[in-house]
Motif scaffolding. Structure first.
Motif, PDB file in Angstrom:
ATOM      1  N   ASP A 109       0.830  -1.211   0.000  1.00 44.65           N
ATOM      2  CA  ASP A 109       0.000   0.000   0.000  1.00 44.65           C
ATOM      3  C   ASP A 109       0.863   1.258   0.000  1.00 44.65           C
ATOM      4  OD1 ASP A 109      -3.006  -0.870   0.524  1.00 44.65           O
ATOM      5  OD2 ASP A 109      -1.725  -2.162   1.730  1.00 44.65           O
ATOM      6  N   ALA A 110       1.908   1.272   0.815  1.00 47.46           N
ATOM      7  CA  ALA A 110       2.791   2.432   0.885  1.00 47.46           C
ATOM      8  C   ALA A 110       3.590   2.596  -0.410  1.00 47.46           C
ATOM      9  CB  ALA A 110       3.737   2.307   2.081  1.00 47.46           C
ATOM     10  N   PHE A 111       4.177   1.497  -0.892  1.00 49.15           N
ATOM     11  CA  PHE A 111       4.982   1.534  -2.107  1.00 49.15           C
ATOM     12  C   PHE A 111       4.167   2.074  -3.281  1.00 49.15           C
ATOM     13  CE2 PHE A 111       7.030  -0.186  -5.868  1.00 49.15           C
ATOM     14  CZ  PHE A 111       8.389  -0.193  -5.573  1.00 49.15           C
ATOM     15  N   SER A 112       2.913   1.610  -3.396  1.00 50.85           N
ATOM     16  CA  SER A 112       2.081   1.990  -4.548  1.00 50.85           C
ATOM     17  C   SER A 112       1.736   3.480  -4.558  1.00 50.85           C
ATOM     18  CB  SER A 112       0.801   1.156  -4.586  1.00 50.85           C
ATOM     19  OG  SER A 112      -0.058   1.501  -3.516  1.00 50.85           O
ATOM     20  N   ARG A 113       1.896   4.152  -3.453  1.00 51.98           N
ATOM     21  CA  ARG A 113       1.605   5.597  -3.416  1.00 51.98           C
ATOM     22  C   ARG A 113       2.745   6.435  -3.971  1.00 51.98           C
ATOM     23  NH1 ARG A 113      -1.988   6.538   1.886  1.00 51.98           N
ATOM     24  NH2 ARG A 113      -3.568   4.991   1.369  1.00 51.98           N
ATOM     25  N   ILE A 114       3.962   5.879  -3.957  1.00 50.14           N
ATOM     26  CA  ILE A 114       5.102   6.646  -4.470  1.00 50.14           C
ATOM     27  C   ILE A 114       5.739   6.022  -5.709  1.00 50.14           C
ATOM     28  CG2 ILE A 114       5.695   7.752  -2.279  1.00 50.14           C
ATOM     29  CD1 ILE A 114       8.040   5.654  -2.118  1.00 50.14           C
ATOM     30  N   ALA A 115       5.384   4.770  -6.016  1.00 50.61           N
ATOM     31  CA  ALA A 115       6.029   4.088  -7.134  1.00 50.61           C
ATOM     32  C   ALA A 115       5.073   3.127  -7.836  1.00 50.61           C
ATOM     33  CB  ALA A 115       7.254   3.328  -6.635  1.00 50.61           C
ATOM     34  N   ASN A 116       5.402   2.829  -9.056  1.00 48.46           N
ATOM     35  CA  ASN A 116       4.671   1.861  -9.860  1.00 48.46           C
ATOM     36  C   ASN A 116       5.025   0.463  -9.347  1.00 48.46           C
ATOM     37  OD1 ASN A 116       3.805   0.098 -11.877  1.00 48.46           O
ATOM     38  ND2 ASN A 116       4.528   1.407 -13.550  1.00 48.46           N
ATOM     39  N   LEU A 117       4.033  -0.329  -8.996  1.00 46.74           N
ATOM     40  CA  LEU A 117       4.288  -1.674  -8.484  1.00 46.74           C
ATOM     41  C   LEU A 117       5.078  -2.529  -9.480  1.00 46.74           C
ATOM     42  CD1 LEU A 117       0.907  -2.579  -6.725  1.00 46.74           C
ATOM     43  CD2 LEU A 117       3.083  -1.974  -5.644  1.00 46.74           C
ATOM     44  N   LYS A 118       4.895  -2.262 -10.771  1.00 48.85           N
ATOM     45  CA  LYS A 118       5.616  -3.027 -11.788  1.00 48.85           C
ATOM     46  C   LYS A 118       7.120  -2.798 -11.722  1.00 48.85           C
ATOM     47  CE  LYS A 118       1.763  -3.305 -14.987  1.00 48.85           C
ATOM     48  NZ  LYS A 118       1.225  -2.905 -16.284  1.00 48.85           N
ATOM     49  N   ALA A 119       7.542  -1.686 -11.139  1.00 48.37           N
ATOM     50  CA  ALA A 119       8.973  -1.395 -11.016  1.00 48.37           C
ATOM     51  C   ALA A 119       9.641  -2.386 -10.070  1.00 48.37           C
ATOM     52  CB  ALA A 119       9.199   0.038 -10.542  1.00 48.37           C
ATOM     53  N   GLY A 120       8.918  -2.811  -9.037  1.00 44.59           N
ATOM     54  CA  GLY A 120       9.448  -3.815  -8.110  1.00 44.59           C
ATOM     55  C   GLY A 120      10.463  -3.289  -7.117  1.00 44.59           C
ATOM     56  N   ARG A 121      11.445  -2.569  -7.586  1.00 42.57           N
ATOM     57  CA  ARG A 121      12.489  -1.977  -6.734  1.00 42.57           C
ATOM     58  C   ARG A 121      12.765  -0.568  -7.278  1.00 42.57           C
ATOM     59  NH1 ARG A 121      16.505  -3.932  -3.472  1.00 42.57           N
ATOM     60  NH2 ARG A 121      16.038  -6.059  -4.079  1.00 42.57           N
ATOM     61  N   VAL A 122      12.836   0.394  -6.358  1.00 40.05           N
ATOM     62  CA  VAL A 122      13.116   1.778  -6.764  1.00 40.05           C
ATOM     63  C   VAL A 122      14.174   2.391  -5.846  1.00 40.05           C
ATOM     64  CG1 VAL A 122      10.856   2.237  -7.794  1.00 40.05           C
ATOM     65  CG2 VAL A 122      11.187   2.666  -5.358  1.00 40.05           C
ATOM     66  N   ARG A 123      14.790   3.432  -6.353  1.00 41.09           N
ATOM     67  CA  ARG A 123      15.708   4.226  -5.535  1.00 41.09           C
ATOM     68  C   ARG A 123      14.875   5.216  -4.730  1.00 41.09           C
ATOM     69  NH1 ARG A 123      18.540   7.688  -7.915  1.00 41.09           N
ATOM     70  NH2 ARG A 123      17.397   7.727  -9.861  1.00 41.09           N
ATOM     71  N   ILE A 124      15.232   5.395  -3.477  1.00 39.08           N
ATOM     72  CA  ILE A 124      14.475   6.276  -2.586  1.00 39.08           C
ATOM     73  C   ILE A 124      15.416   7.165  -1.796  1.00 39.08           C
ATOM     74  CG2 ILE A 124      12.525   4.696  -2.300  1.00 39.08           C
ATOM     75  CD1 ILE A 124      13.788   3.987   0.505  1.00 39.08           C
ATOM     76  N   ASP A 125      14.837   8.178  -1.185  1.00 46.94           N
ATOM     77  CA  ASP A 125      15.510   8.816  -0.059  1.00 46.94           C
ATOM     78  C   ASP A 125      14.516   8.816   1.091  1.00 46.94           C
ATOM     79  OD1 ASP A 125      13.870  11.060  -0.509  1.00 46.94           O
ATOM     80  OD2 ASP A 125      15.494  12.419  -0.891  1.00 46.94           O
ATOM     81  N   TYR A 126      15.065   8.782   2.306  1.00 46.12           N
ATOM     82  CA  TYR A 126      14.211   8.720   3.483  1.00 46.12           C
ATOM     83  C   TYR A 126      14.871   9.477   4.623  1.00 46.12           C
ATOM     84  CZ  TYR A 126      17.288   4.803   4.815  1.00 46.12           C
ATOM     85  OH  TYR A 126      18.376   4.011   5.116  1.00 46.12           O
ATOM     86  N   ILE A 127      14.017  10.019   5.465  1.00 46.98           N
ATOM     87  CA  ILE A 127      14.470  10.798   6.611  1.00 46.98           C
ATOM     88  C   ILE A 127      13.450  10.642   7.733  1.00 46.98           C
ATOM     89  CG2 ILE A 127      13.365  12.917   5.821  1.00 46.98           C
ATOM     90  CD1 ILE A 127      15.810  14.432   6.963  1.00 46.98           C
ATOM     91  N   GLN A 128      13.947  10.607   8.939  1.00 47.78           N
ATOM     92  CA  GLN A 128      13.055  10.477  10.102  1.00 47.78           C
ATOM     93  C   GLN A 128      12.408  11.807  10.398  1.00 47.78           C
ATOM     94  OE1 GLN A 128      14.832   8.848  13.614  1.00 47.78           O
ATOM     95  NE2 GLN A 128      12.957   8.989  14.753  1.00 47.78           N
TER      96      GLN A 128
END
Length: 128
Positions: A109-128
């Protein structure tokens, strides 16, 4: 008054740069339902905007319950248009023992909001 506004604008710009510098870059994959049990909360439901941390970030469970803002930066394969705009906030509820350094596994659910599920793996940045 003009000087105060310039100072506020400068501080706001500085805060934006600081958040970019403090964020970590890595990759993300997703996992499908059911999201239970989790390493942090067992069978207690923590919602759908959740994530699992790599062993280093997990740090023996010290990261449980912390929230991270995550944004998709691009694909890791040739899937067209891997990212969607915006960012999400997820709660760390699990350990991802197979994740590499700086990798976070997101709920589907979270992944699908920022990325296409078909991509499977994406580059991200994250911060607390």
């Amino acid at each position: 008054m003009g000087c105060q506004i310039r100072h506020l604008m400068f501080l706001g710009t500085l805060a934006c740069f600081a958040s970019v510098v403090l964020s970590k870059q890595g990759t993300s994959v997703y996992y499908a339902r059911p999201y239970l049990p989790s390493a942090c909360y067992g069978n207690r439901n923590q919602g759908i905007m959740i994530a699992g941390a790599n062993p280093t970030l997990y740090n023996g469970g010290k990261v449980c319950g912390r929230r991270y803002k995550v944004r998709c930066l691009g694909g890791t394969n040739k899937t067209p248009h891997p990212c969607k705009r915006g960012e999400i906030t997820v709660k760390i509820v699990d350990l991802c023992p197979g994740c590499g350094a700086n990798e976070i596994t997101l709920s589907q659910d979270a992944f699908s909001r920022i990325a296409n599920l078909k991509a499977g793996r994406v580059r991200i940045d994250y911060i607390q």
